[in-house]
Design an enzyme around this catalytic site. Sequence first.
Site, PDB file in Angstrom:
ATOM      1  N   GLU A   5      -9.993  -2.173   5.770  1.00  0.00           N
ATOM      2  CA  GLU A   5      -8.809  -2.301   6.622  1.00  0.00           C
ATOM      3  C   GLU A   5      -9.183  -2.200   8.098  1.00  0.00           C
ATOM      4  O   GLU A   5      -8.760  -2.991   8.923  1.00  0.00           O
ATOM      5  CB  GLU A   5      -7.810  -1.197   6.240  1.00  0.00           C
ATOM      6  CG  GLU A   5      -6.464  -1.289   6.929  1.00  0.00           C
ATOM      7  CD  GLU A   5      -5.485  -0.249   6.404  1.00  0.00           C
ATOM      8  OE1 GLU A   5      -5.921   0.792   5.862  1.00  0.00           O
ATOM      9  OE2 GLU A   5      -4.270  -0.467   6.548  1.00  0.00           O
ATOM     10  N   GLN A  43       0.871  -1.190   0.000  1.00  0.00           N
ATOM     11  CA  GLN A  43       0.000   0.000   0.000  1.00  0.00           C
ATOM     12  C   GLN A  43       0.902   1.232   0.000  1.00  0.00           C
ATOM     13  O   GLN A  43       1.730   1.375   0.913  1.00  0.00           O
ATOM     14  CB  GLN A  43      -0.865  -0.047   1.261  1.00  0.00           C
ATOM     15  CG  GLN A  43      -1.807   1.104   1.470  1.00  0.00           C
ATOM     16  CD  GLN A  43      -2.493   1.002   2.840  1.00  0.00           C
ATOM     17  OE1 GLN A  43      -1.932   0.456   3.782  1.00  0.00           O
ATOM     18  NE2 GLN A  43      -3.690   1.518   2.949  1.00  0.00           N
TER      19      GLN A  43
HETATM   20  C1  LIG Z   1       3.390  -0.800  11.350  1.00  0.00           C
HETATM   21  C2  LIG Z   1       2.999   0.261  10.379  1.00  0.00           C
HETATM   22  C3  LIG Z   1       2.683  -0.091   9.073  1.00  0.00           C
HETATM   23  C4  LIG Z   1       2.344   0.887   8.151  1.00  0.00           C
HETATM   24  N1  LIG Z   1       2.115   0.496   6.855  1.00  0.00           N
HETATM   25  C5  LIG Z   1       1.814   1.430   5.928  1.00  0.00           C
HETATM   26  C6  LIG Z   1       1.609   1.033   4.559  1.00  0.00           C
HETATM   27  O1  LIG Z   1       1.716  -0.141   4.213  1.00  0.00           O
HETATM   28  N2  LIG Z   1       1.330   2.002   3.658  1.00  0.00           N
HETATM   29  C7  LIG Z   1       1.210   3.323   4.002  1.00  0.00           C
HETATM   30  O2  LIG Z   1       0.924   4.132   3.129  1.00  0.00           O
HETATM   31  N3  LIG Z   1       1.415   3.728   5.288  1.00  0.00           N
HETATM   32  C8  LIG Z   1       1.726   2.818   6.246  1.00  0.00           C
HETATM   33  N4  LIG Z   1       1.955   3.204   7.559  1.00  0.00           N
HETATM   34  C9  LIG Z   1       1.938   4.640   7.882  1.00  0.00           C
HETATM   35  C10 LIG Z   1       0.724   5.040   8.723  1.00  0.00           C
HETATM   36  O3  LIG Z   1      -0.429   5.065   7.920  1.00  0.00           O
HETATM   37  C11 LIG Z   1       1.050   6.424   9.322  1.00  0.00           C
HETATM   38  O4  LIG Z   1       2.120   6.247  10.233  1.00  0.00           O
HETATM   39  C12 LIG Z   1      -0.148   7.009  10.052  1.00  0.00           C
HETATM   40  O5  LIG Z   1      -1.153   7.360   9.150  1.00  0.00           O
HETATM   41  C13 LIG Z   1       0.257   8.257  10.873  1.00  0.00           C
HETATM   42  O6  LIG Z   1       0.912   9.170  10.067  1.00  0.00           O
HETATM   43  P1  LIG Z   1       2.322   9.781  10.530  1.00  0.00           P
HETATM   44  O7  LIG Z   1       3.225   8.654  10.905  1.00  0.00           O
HETATM   45  O8  LIG Z   1       2.775  10.728   9.460  1.00  0.00           O
HETATM   46  O9  LIG Z   1       2.024  10.563  11.873  1.00  0.00           O
HETATM   47  P2  LIG Z   1       1.406  12.035  12.006  1.00  0.00           P
HETATM   48  O10 LIG Z   1       0.258  12.177  11.074  1.00  0.00           O
HETATM   49  O11 LIG Z   1       2.509  13.034  11.909  1.00  0.00           O
HETATM   50  O12 LIG Z   1       0.842  12.001  13.480  1.00  0.00           O
HETATM   51  C14 LIG Z   1       1.706  12.108  14.638  1.00  0.00           C
HETATM   52  C15 LIG Z   1       0.830  12.054  15.883  1.00  0.00           C
HETATM   53  O13 LIG Z   1      -0.071  13.184  15.892  1.00  0.00           O
HETATM   54  C16 LIG Z   1      -1.423  12.733  16.009  1.00  0.00           C
HETATM   55  N5  LIG Z   1      -2.294  13.557  15.197  1.00  0.00           N
HETATM   56  C17 LIG Z   1      -2.081  13.992  13.932  1.00  0.00           C
HETATM   57  N6  LIG Z   1      -3.126  14.737  13.514  1.00  0.00           N
HETATM   58  C18 LIG Z   1      -4.032  14.762  14.526  1.00  0.00           C
HETATM   59  C19 LIG Z   1      -5.323  15.353  14.700  1.00  0.00           C
HETATM   60  N7  LIG Z   1      -5.896  16.069  13.716  1.00  0.00           N
HETATM   61  N8  LIG Z   1      -5.962  15.150  15.863  1.00  0.00           N
HETATM   62  C20 LIG Z   1      -5.401  14.422  16.872  1.00  0.00           C
HETATM   63  N9  LIG Z   1      -4.163  13.848  16.765  1.00  0.00           N
HETATM   64  C21 LIG Z   1      -3.501  14.019  15.619  1.00  0.00           C
HETATM   65  C22 LIG Z   1      -1.417  11.307  15.456  1.00  0.00           C
HETATM   66  O14 LIG Z   1      -2.494  10.559  15.972  1.00  0.00           O
HETATM   67  C23 LIG Z   1      -0.060  10.804  15.926  1.00  0.00           C
HETATM   68  O15 LIG Z   1      -0.157  10.369  17.270  1.00  0.00           O
HETATM   69  C24 LIG Z   1       2.293   2.255   8.518  1.00  0.00           C
HETATM   70  C25 LIG Z   1       2.596   2.623   9.838  1.00  0.00           C
HETATM   71  C26 LIG Z   1       2.960   1.645  10.755  1.00  0.00           C
HETATM   72  C27 LIG Z   1       3.295   2.077  12.156  1.00  0.00           C
END
Ligand SMILES: Cc1cc2nc3c(=O)[nH]c(=O)nc-3n(C[C@H](O)[C@H](O)[C@H](O)COP(=O)(O)OP(=O)(O)OC[C@H]3O[C@@H](n4cnc5c(N)ncnc54)[C@H](O)[C@@H]3O)c2cc1C
Length: 389
Positions: free
Chosen positions: A245, A127
């Site tokens: 998902e 993905q």
């Molecule tokens: C094990 C694992 C597998 C993954 N696999 C995939 C994959 O196959 N493909 C893919 O595309 N992605 C994948 N991801 C990525 C995952 O989708 C993102 O890590 C997730 O969407 C969070 O985005 P970020 O890491 O940029 O954190 P951020 O968006 O920067 O968030 C950081 C923190 O701030 C909080 N936060 C952000 N905005 C808000 C809000 N508006 N209100 C309250 N809290 C907020 C979040 O909850 C989080 O705690 C994977 C992640 C993990 C850990």
Amino acid sequence: MALQLHFTPAQQRFRAEVRAWMSAHVPRVPLQTLESARGFAQHREWERTLAAGNWGMVTWPKEYGGRGANLIEWLIFEEEYYRANAPLRVNQNGLFLLGPTLMEFGTAAQKARFLPKMAAGEEIWAQAWSEPQAGSDLAALRATAVREAESYVLRGHKIWSSRAAFADWCFGIFRTEPRAERHRGLSFILVPLRHPGVTVRGIRQIHGEPGFAEIFFEDARVPVANRLGEEGEGWHIAMTTAGFERGLMLRSPARFQVAAQRLIALWRAHRAEADPALASHVAQAWMDARAYALNTYWTATRLMAGDSIGVEASLNKIFWSELDLHLHRAAMSLLGARAELRAAAADGVDSDGWLEGFMFALAGPIYAGTNEIQRNIIADRVLKLPRGA
Ligand SMILES: Cc1cc2nc3c(=O)[nH]c(=O)nc-3n(C[C@H](O)[C@H](O)[C@H](O)COP(=O)(O)OP(=O)(O)OC[C@H]3O[C@@H](n4cnc5c(N)ncnc54)[C@H](O)[C@@H]3O)c2cc1C
């Protein structure tokens, strides 16, 4: 349609068939982690074995490599699969996320091209949604797909793509109308990973293996026929995928029921009866796993009656990810420092697997959309609370 709390004779026969096949075919020696090159190849081979038995994805129609089973039979299959301690599904992104999305939005040609190879384990999918500046706020994504005649030219940078280091294809979201409003002008495009202009760079995790990858698109050209749904419809399609998902397919209850049974065995082995707080954690984990199973049977019953998964997918995702954490935290408490011992260590036999499971459970509240974001969705769309300033 009421939920039936017993299995019909046909369902029991189906269960017996799955059980017999698993007992004859599940590898006796556990496979290496699917996050290593060798482990990935072993898991791909296991997918082929499953497909040879026609167990690749039981709910799909026969012409796509399935058995035409219904969702209750799928849950039974999953129970027997986990009961047999069968290997993790290396193609879970394809089978559980893209597959149902293709069923809903794919053309006949796309279904015929992609689904049988997915069910057969011949093409493993990743993905490709997240970007360095677009995680929780996925609509901030910047990767573009510029139309040139019958092709799209892709440019951009995706990250955290699970299993992409060794996978064959990815399903990505790209901006096809750069000036459109954030959630519009996006398209859902299928891209081969070993392809001119596509560079995959593994991200080493704490255990040293590339569980994730970054994907760079530098003028990568794919046919317009690789677009799923209409141009500009990508957000709507992606949210349907996210519903699968979070709501049903990715984490079937059997995974947690088997873990809960292992937890009880661990509690007994550690003679932890003297600690009532710990006993209460273990009992709660078992009850939650059971409640999740019953709730999932109810969801499956509703879907079979023609209902669809809505915003409750967010409630579900919070429940299974917190349940997984709860289960593994209880195991960590039981094991104490022994949790860090490997099976090969003199005193490490029963600690095997729990630490790895705990570390993966910690990621549950992050992947598939963070739990904070799911709570925002629930506040907004279920509870209809006023938005903050
Ligand atoms: C094990 C694992 C597998 C993954 N696999 C995939 C994959 O196959 N493909 C893919 O595309 N992605 C994948 N991801 C990525 C995952 O989708 C993102 O890590 C997730 O969407 C969070 O985005 P970020 O890491 O940029 O954190 P951020 O968006 O920067 O968030 C950081 C923190 O701030 C909080 N936060 C952000 N905005 C808000 C809000 N508006 N209100 C309250 N809290 C907020 C979040 O909850 C989080 O705690 C994977 C992640 C993990 C850990």
